[in-house]
Scaffold this motif. Structure first.
Motif, PDB file in Angstrom:
ATOM      1  N   GLU A   1       0.753  -1.243  -0.111  1.00  0.00           N
ATOM      2  CA  GLU A   1      -0.145   0.091  -0.053  1.00  0.00           C
ATOM      3  C   GLU A   1       0.932   1.346  -0.039  1.00  0.00           C
ATOM      4  N   GLY A   2       1.910   1.302   0.827  1.00  0.00           N
ATOM      5  CA  GLY A   2       3.133   2.344   0.770  1.00  0.00           C
ATOM      6  C   GLY A   2       3.572   2.602  -0.339  1.00  0.00           C
ATOM      7  N   LYS A   3       3.947   1.587  -1.220  1.00  0.00           N
ATOM      8  CA  LYS A   3       4.390   1.681  -2.416  1.00  0.00           C
ATOM      9  C   LYS A   3       3.460   2.230  -3.514  1.00  0.00           C
ATOM     10  N   LEU A   4       2.050   1.920  -3.543  1.00  0.00           N
ATOM     11  CA  LEU A   4       1.178   2.662  -4.199  1.00  0.00           C
ATOM     12  C   LEU A   4       1.118   3.972  -4.048  1.00  0.00           C
ATOM     13  N   VAL A   5       1.137   4.602  -2.795  1.00  0.00           N
ATOM     14  CA  VAL A   5       1.113   5.932  -2.680  1.00  0.00           C
ATOM     15  C   VAL A   5       2.338   6.590  -3.221  1.00  0.00           C
ATOM     16  N   GLU A   6       3.541   6.073  -3.018  1.00  0.00           N
ATOM     17  CA  GLU A   6       4.696   6.760  -3.336  1.00  0.00           C
ATOM     18  C   GLU A   6       4.574   6.943  -4.806  1.00  0.00           C
ATOM     19  N   GLU A   7       4.145   5.716  -5.767  1.00  0.00           N
ATOM     20  CA  GLU A   7       3.833   5.779  -7.051  1.00  0.00           C
ATOM     21  C   GLU A   7       3.173   7.040  -7.467  1.00  0.00           C
ATOM     22  N   ILE A   8       2.333   7.368  -6.743  1.00  0.00           N
ATOM     23  CA  ILE A   8       1.414   8.271  -7.397  1.00  0.00           C
ATOM     24  C   ILE A   8       1.821   9.713  -6.981  1.00  0.00           C
TER      25      ILE A   8
ATOM     26  N   GLY B   1       5.154  10.213  -6.973  1.00  0.00           N
ATOM     27  CA  GLY B   1       6.387  10.240  -8.031  1.00  0.00           C
ATOM     28  C   GLY B   1       5.757  10.790  -9.387  1.00  0.00           C
ATOM     29  N   TRP B   2       4.602  10.059  -9.555  1.00  0.00           N
ATOM     30  CA  TRP B   2       4.059  10.575 -10.947  1.00  0.00           C
ATOM     31  C   TRP B   2       3.637  12.207 -10.844  1.00  0.00           C
ATOM     32  N   ALA B   3       2.999  12.381  -9.808  1.00  0.00           N
ATOM     33  CA  ALA B   3       3.003  13.910  -9.538  1.00  0.00           C
ATOM     34  C   ALA B   3       3.815  14.819  -9.586  1.00  0.00           C
ATOM     35  N   LYS B   4       5.111  14.381  -9.076  1.00  0.00           N
ATOM     36  CA  LYS B   4       6.390  15.105  -9.119  1.00  0.00           C
ATOM     37  C   LYS B   4       6.978  15.062 -10.657  1.00  0.00           C
ATOM     38  N   THR B   5       6.940  14.026 -11.544  1.00  0.00           N
ATOM     39  CA  THR B   5       7.562  13.835 -12.538  1.00  0.00           C
ATOM     40  C   THR B   5       6.567  14.345 -13.860  1.00  0.00           C
TER      41      THR B   5
ATOM     42  N   ARG C   1       7.052  19.051  -8.724  1.00  0.00           N
ATOM     43  CA  ARG C   1       8.629  18.750  -8.119  1.00  0.00           C
ATOM     44  C   ARG C   1       8.795  20.333  -7.889  1.00  0.00           C
ATOM     45  N   LYS C   2       8.511  21.175  -8.583  1.00  0.00           N
ATOM     46  CA  LYS C   2       8.964  22.519  -8.514  1.00  0.00           C
ATOM     47  C   LYS C   2       7.505  23.336  -9.053  1.00  0.00           C
ATOM     48  N   THR C   3       6.945  23.817  -8.411  1.00  0.00           N
ATOM     49  CA  THR C   3       5.780  24.428  -8.617  1.00  0.00           C
ATOM     50  C   THR C   3       5.872  25.736  -9.389  1.00  0.00           C
TER      51      THR C   3
ATOM     52  N   PHE D   1      -3.843  16.071  -9.798  1.00  0.00           N
ATOM     53  CA  PHE D   1      -4.364  14.763  -9.150  1.00  0.00           C
ATOM     54  C   PHE D   1      -5.417  14.291  -9.882  1.00  0.00           C
ATOM     55  N   ALA D   2      -6.222  15.232 -10.369  1.00  0.00           N
ATOM     56  CA  ALA D   2      -7.340  14.862 -11.258  1.00  0.00           C
ATOM     57  C   ALA D   2      -6.869  14.469 -12.575  1.00  0.00           C
ATOM     58  N   CYS D   3      -5.763  14.828 -12.934  1.00  0.00           N
ATOM     59  CA  CYS D   3      -5.438  14.207 -14.284  1.00  0.00           C
ATOM     60  C   CYS D   3      -4.761  12.728 -14.222  1.00  0.00           C
ATOM     61  N   TYR D   4      -4.107  12.639 -12.849  1.00  0.00           N
ATOM     62  CA  TYR D   4      -3.831  11.234 -12.310  1.00  0.00           C
ATOM     63  C   TYR D   4      -4.861  10.319 -12.516  1.00  0.00           C
ATOM     64  N   ASN D   5      -6.100  10.921 -11.711  1.00  0.00           N
ATOM     65  CA  ASN D   5      -7.079   9.911 -11.787  1.00  0.00           C
ATOM     66  C   ASN D   5      -7.753   9.611 -13.120  1.00  0.00           C
ATOM     67  N   LEU D   6      -7.750  10.665 -14.009  1.00  0.00           N
ATOM     68  CA  LEU D   6      -8.526  10.251 -15.299  1.00  0.00           C
ATOM     69  C   LEU D   6      -7.529   9.128 -15.897  1.00  0.00           C
ATOM     70  N   THR D   7      -6.098   9.472 -15.761  1.00  0.00           N
ATOM     71  CA  THR D   7      -5.078   8.515 -16.483  1.00  0.00           C
ATOM     72  C   THR D   7      -5.360   7.232 -15.732  1.00  0.00           C
TER      73      THR D   7
END
Length: 112
Positions: free
Chosen positions: A57-64, A66-70, A75-77, A93-99
């Protein structure tokens, strides 16, 4: 310091070494260490426990994140001000959810 006999410890794969796993077992602590792909010190005694799922479960959160940063650019707003940074974060995060939805529901076209 007293450690309960049924204690567990979660750690990332940087701690997947024979010395660390042995020292945890000597202290009667179950090491839930993320296993390396090859040469792992983790064996069946560790992977059979229910606490192992928490590592996944922790790995899943880290992947999310990581995606948001890259991909999402967090990473830098790019914006100044809390309201604008909140908006960028919500949009990312809305884009991540759509993906994820596209993957889960099979909306993506396959490359083959």
């Amino acid at each position: 310091r007293t450690i309960k006999a049924d204690s567990t410890l979660g750690a990332d794969k940087g701690y997947d070494t024979a010395d660390f796993v042995k020292s945890m077992r000597d202290m009667k602590v179950t090491p839930h260490v993320a296993a390396k792909k090859s040469g792992s010190a983790v064996d069946g005694r560790t992977t059979r426990h229910a606490g192992r799922g928490q590592l996944e479960e922790g790995k899943l959160v880290e992947e999310i994140f990581g995606w948001a940063k890259t991909v999402g650019g967090l990473r830098k707003t790019r914006f100044i001000g809390l309201a604008k940074v909140k908006a960028q974060t919500a949009f990312t995060f809305a884009c991540y959810n759509l993906t994820r939805m596209a993957t889960l529901f099979g909306w993506r076209l396959s490359a083959t």
